[in-house]
Design an enzyme around this catalytic site. Structure first.
Site, PDB file in Angstrom:
ATOM      1  N   SER A  22       0.832  -1.210   0.000  1.00 19.61           N
ATOM      2  CA  SER A  22       0.000   0.000   0.000  1.00 19.61           C
ATOM      3  C   SER A  22       0.867   1.261   0.000  1.00 19.61           C
ATOM      4  O   SER A  22       0.337   2.367  -0.029  1.00 19.61           O
ATOM      5  CB  SER A  22      -0.936   0.008   1.217  1.00 19.61           C
ATOM      6  OG  SER A  22      -0.183  -0.152   2.403  1.00 19.61           O
ATOM      7  N   THR A 155     -39.754  26.116 -11.455  1.00 17.43           N
ATOM      8  CA  THR A 155     -40.081  24.781 -10.935  1.00 17.43           C
ATOM      9  C   THR A 155     -40.364  23.956 -12.179  1.00 17.43           C
ATOM     10  O   THR A 155     -40.921  24.481 -13.156  1.00 17.43           O
ATOM     11  CB  THR A 155     -41.313  24.797  -9.989  1.00 17.43           C
ATOM     12  OG1 THR A 155     -42.453  25.191 -10.736  1.00 17.43           O
ATOM     13  CG2 THR A 155     -41.122  25.751  -8.817  1.00 17.43           C
ATOM     14  N   HIS A 156     -39.962  22.727 -12.169  1.00 19.95           N
ATOM     15  CA  HIS A 156     -40.041  21.874 -13.372  1.00 19.95           C
ATOM     16  C   HIS A 156     -39.271  22.515 -14.535  1.00 19.95           C
ATOM     17  O   HIS A 156     -39.580  22.258 -15.692  1.00 19.95           O
ATOM     18  CB  HIS A 156     -41.493  21.632 -13.800  1.00 19.95           C
ATOM     19  CG  HIS A 156     -42.396  21.225 -12.680  1.00 19.95           C
ATOM     20  ND1 HIS A 156     -42.645  19.914 -12.354  1.00 19.95           N
ATOM     21  CD2 HIS A 156     -43.091  21.968 -11.779  1.00 19.95           C
ATOM     22  CE1 HIS A 156     -43.475  19.870 -11.311  1.00 19.95           C
ATOM     23  NE2 HIS A 156     -43.749  21.105 -10.945  1.00 19.95           N
ATOM     24  N   SER A 277     -12.494  26.075 -28.228  1.00 15.40           N
ATOM     25  CA  SER A 277     -12.596  24.865 -29.029  1.00 15.40           C
ATOM     26  C   SER A 277     -11.476  24.878 -30.056  1.00 15.40           C
ATOM     27  O   SER A 277     -11.141  25.926 -30.599  1.00 15.40           O
ATOM     28  CB  SER A 277     -13.960  24.839 -29.733  1.00 15.40           C
ATOM     29  OG  SER A 277     -13.893  24.052 -30.906  1.00 15.40           O
ATOM     30  N   LYS A 283     -16.099  29.533 -29.803  1.00 15.86           N
ATOM     31  CA  LYS A 283     -16.533  28.890 -28.562  1.00 15.86           C
ATOM     32  C   LYS A 283     -15.819  29.375 -27.301  1.00 15.86           C
ATOM     33  O   LYS A 283     -14.625  29.628 -27.297  1.00 15.86           O
ATOM     34  CB  LYS A 283     -16.319  27.372 -28.652  1.00 15.86           C
ATOM     35  CG  LYS A 283     -17.186  26.635 -29.641  1.00 15.86           C
ATOM     36  CD  LYS A 283     -18.681  26.684 -29.308  1.00 15.86           C
ATOM     37  CE  LYS A 283     -19.048  25.918 -28.065  1.00 15.86           C
ATOM     38  NZ  LYS A 283     -18.970  24.467 -28.270  1.00 15.86           N
ATOM     39  N   ASN A 285     -16.116  27.606 -23.560  1.00 16.68           N
ATOM     40  CA  ASN A 285     -16.778  26.461 -22.935  1.00 16.68           C
ATOM     41  C   ASN A 285     -16.650  26.466 -21.408  1.00 16.68           C
ATOM     42  O   ASN A 285     -15.614  26.858 -20.870  1.00 16.68           O
ATOM     43  CB  ASN A 285     -16.203  25.156 -23.489  1.00 16.68           C
ATOM     44  CG  ASN A 285     -16.534  24.979 -24.958  1.00 16.68           C
ATOM     45  OD1 ASN A 285     -17.588  25.415 -25.427  1.00 16.68           O
ATOM     46  ND2 ASN A 285     -15.634  24.356 -25.695  1.00 16.68           N
ATOM     47  N   GLU A 290     -18.158  21.877 -15.943  1.00 11.29           N
ATOM     48  CA  GLU A 290     -18.402  20.507 -16.412  1.00 11.29           C
ATOM     49  C   GLU A 290     -17.557  19.503 -15.634  1.00 11.29           C
ATOM     50  O   GLU A 290     -18.014  18.399 -15.316  1.00 11.29           O
ATOM     51  CB  GLU A 290     -18.107  20.406 -17.905  1.00 11.29           C
ATOM     52  CG  GLU A 290     -19.123  21.177 -18.738  1.00 11.29           C
ATOM     53  CD  GLU A 290     -18.678  21.327 -20.181  1.00 11.29           C
ATOM     54  OE1 GLU A 290     -19.408  20.876 -21.065  1.00 11.29           O
ATOM     55  OE2 GLU A 290     -17.593  21.888 -20.424  1.00 11.29           O
ATOM     56  N   TYR A 317      -9.676  -6.904  12.110  1.00  9.86           N
ATOM     57  CA  TYR A 317      -8.953  -6.409  10.941  1.00  9.86           C
ATOM     58  C   TYR A 317      -8.917  -7.449   9.821  1.00  9.86           C
ATOM     59  O   TYR A 317      -8.695  -8.630  10.051  1.00  9.86           O
ATOM     60  CB  TYR A 317      -7.501  -6.018  11.310  1.00  9.86           C
ATOM     61  CG  TYR A 317      -6.738  -5.545  10.082  1.00  9.86           C
ATOM     62  CD1 TYR A 317      -6.842  -4.236   9.655  1.00  9.86           C
ATOM     63  CD2 TYR A 317      -5.986  -6.433   9.311  1.00  9.86           C
ATOM     64  CE1 TYR A 317      -6.208  -3.807   8.495  1.00  9.86           C
ATOM     65  CE2 TYR A 317      -5.340  -6.008   8.158  1.00  9.86           C
ATOM     66  CZ  TYR A 317      -5.451  -4.695   7.760  1.00  9.86           C
ATOM     67  OH  TYR A 317      -4.831  -4.280   6.612  1.00  9.86           O
TER      68      TYR A 317
HETATM   69  N1  ARG Z   1      -1.497  -1.327   4.815  1.00 16.31           N
HETATM   70  C1  ARG Z   1      -2.371  -1.905   5.784  1.00 16.31           C
HETATM   71  C2  ARG Z   1      -3.774  -1.307   5.648  1.00 16.31           C
HETATM   72  O1  ARG Z   1      -3.912  -0.337   5.010  1.00 16.31           O
HETATM   73  C3  ARG Z   1      -1.832  -1.614   7.140  1.00 16.31           C
HETATM   74  C4  ARG Z   1      -2.246  -2.599   8.176  1.00 16.31           C
HETATM   75  C5  ARG Z   1      -1.594  -3.891   7.921  1.00 16.31           C
HETATM   76  N2  ARG Z   1      -1.963  -4.872   8.898  1.00 16.31           N
HETATM   77  C6  ARG Z   1      -1.818  -6.203   8.686  1.00 16.31           C
HETATM   78  N3  ARG Z   1      -2.219  -6.969   9.618  1.00 16.31           N
HETATM   79  N4  ARG Z   1      -1.294  -6.661   7.597  1.00 16.31           N
HETATM   80  O2  ARG Z   1      -4.728  -1.834   6.145  1.00 16.31           O
END
Ligand code: ARG
Length: 467
Positions: A22, A155-156, A277, A283, A285, A290, A317
């Site tokens: 992560s 409205t509408h 454009s 144009k 825009n 948007e 967890y």
């Molecule tokens: N990167 C993990 C998460 O976002 C951190 C916690 C990891 N814990 C574990 N037991 N592997 O959840």
């Protein structure tokens, strides 16, 4: 060194190893990870796991990591770090040697990520509420400078009744102030500290949880370690509040796009926030609007993604929870990046009050006021409605407005009509009859602007108190 390799005989499949990391996205949590680690280190000293010297060395190491990251973003590049927790441990050991490995005593990454995410969301809420206050201030300024300019209200999407342009702008301010309040509610509930919850059953050392919570500016500690390490309610709640906010911004953008079209001509798009454009030279825009409308889709989708990610998780967890991070970051960052632009647009936009005013005076938007005239003269409302409806029908056939019908003709519809009827059809009179709190009578709108300013001031004070 990995954080968990001891019981493994074989190395991880290298693709899996990369895929499950992560660090690519949780590196943005570094400052919260450092703060939470500092609080944990101090608690470790109190229970005797760290000596004074070791504590000082760890705290200095953590500070040094923060400084290096601030000085050079490439310091954060790390091909091996599994997550931000691993990154900090690795860097700490580089800086202070084996003592760095003592920092993880009695804690788990499960509580760390829960703490880091709470700190991240709390900071994002404070920034977003500041941004909301800024946008509301600009909108209130624009409402005030619109003075007594009127426009059609729909409205509408059909012309309904005239309102003050200021009244229209304040409608959006109300939505944004509710969004700010929703974020404050979310903040209240999330501001408890999971540190000391361990992996699932609570810390394995008698850490002072109250001290850690206080050090990090939390109002208290979480009550149950199983809940604390697996709860992502606050993420779902925050992103849901952001979805509603994005939805309000999207409605606003949609209306501004409509009003900027030649057909309405109420709004002149600011050049600094528009694009041309490549094909059609004439144009201009409304790209900013948007994109605001378009990006609301991903914020709403993120909130669905989060709910689906957590809905089947048994306690406590599970690694699925890692999947809650990207939708969270994406939503918060999408809105934080958008806000200054929206506020800049709001400051720069030019309203064509003359066009609005003109549009407010045709299309029978005084018909209800006309019926009210009859009601005030004792005609039952349903009959008055019918009689004015007939008058409107005559006007449509003739291509004129109610004021163009002669009194005798009106009298043939109802004897209650008199010469003073014509005055009640004028725009100022039509606006003036909506004289209730929350209505569009000019004095009410002026009052609403000052009440709104007080609410914005209060919001600013709250944001300031958290800074
Ligand atoms: N990167 C993990 C998460 O976002 C951190 C916690 C990891 N814990 C574990 N037991 N592997 O959840």
């Amino acid at each position: 060194m990995k954080m968990w390799s001891g019981r493994f005989r074989q190395p991880l499949d290298s693709d899996f190893e990369r895929w499950q990391r992560s660090y690519g996205f949780d590196r943005r949590l570094l400052r919260y990870e450092l703060a939470a680690s500092g609080a944990h280190a101090k608690a470790l000293k109190t229970v005797g796991v760290l000596s004074s010297e070791e504590l000082i060395s760890i705290l200095q190491g953590l500070e040094q990591i923060g400084e290096s990251a601030a000085a050079s973003p490439s310091f954060l590049d790390d091909e091996e770090a599994e997550d931000v927790h691993h990154f900090v441990e690795k860097q700490l050991v580089v800086l202070i040697g084996e003592t760095g490995y003592k920092l993880h005593s009695g804690r788990s990454r499960n509580e760390q990520i829960a703490a880091d995410l709470r700190l991240y969301v709390r900071a994002a809420i404070d920034q977003l509420r500041q941004e909301l206050a800024d946008l509301c201030t600009v909108a209130a300024d624009r409402a005030e400078s619109a003075a007594d300019a009127a426009m059609p209200a729909y409205t509408h999407l059909q012309r309904a009744e005239p309102v003050l342009a200021g009244h229209w702008l304040l409608a959006y301010v109300e939505m944004f102030l509710r969004d700010a309040e929703r974020l404050a509610d979310c903040r209240k509930r999330l501001n408890v500290c999971p540190l000391g919850s361990g992996a699932v059953a609570g810390a394995t050392l008698p850490l002072d949880r109250g001290f850690m919570a206080e050090t990090l500016g939390f109002d208290g500690s979480t009550a149950n370690s199983m809940d604390a390490t697996s709860d992502r309610d606050f993420v779902v709640e925050f992103v849901s509040a952001l979805s509603l906010l994005a939805l309000h911004l999207s409605r606003w953008a949609e209306e501004m796009i409509l009003f900027s079209s030649e057909e309405y001509g109420f709004v002149a798009l600011p050049e600094a926030y528009s694009t041309g454009s490549s094909a059609m030279p004439q144009k201009k825009n409304p790209d900013l609007l948007e994109l605001v409308r378009g990006k609301s889709g991903r914020v709403i989708a993120n909130s669905v993604a989060l709910m689906v990610a957590v809905k089947g998780l048994p306690l406590a967890y599970n690694k699925d929870l890692q999947e809650t991070q990207e939708p969270l970051f994406d939503s918060a960052e999408t809105l934080l990046q958008m806000f200054p632009l929206v506020t800049g647009w709001m400051k720069a936009v030019e309203f064509h009050f003359d066009r609005m005013q003109q549009a407010a005076q045709s299309g029978f938007m005084n018909a209800w006021a006309a019926a009210t005239y009859l009601v005030n003269r004792g005609v039952p409302s349903r009959l008055a409605h019918e009689q004015i409806g007939k008058a409107v029908q005559i006007c449509i056939e003739r291509g004129c407005e109610l004021k163009d019908l002669p009194l005798e003709e009106l009298r043939s519809l109802s004897p209650a009509f008199d010469q003073d009827f014509y005055a009640c059809l004028e725009l100022p009179a039509v606006l003036a009859i909506h004289d209730v709190p929350g209505g569009t009578a000019p004095a009410r709108v002026r009052q609403a602007i000052s009440v709104t300013r007080e609410k914005i001031e209060l919001l600013r004070e709250e944001v300031h108190a958290h800074a």
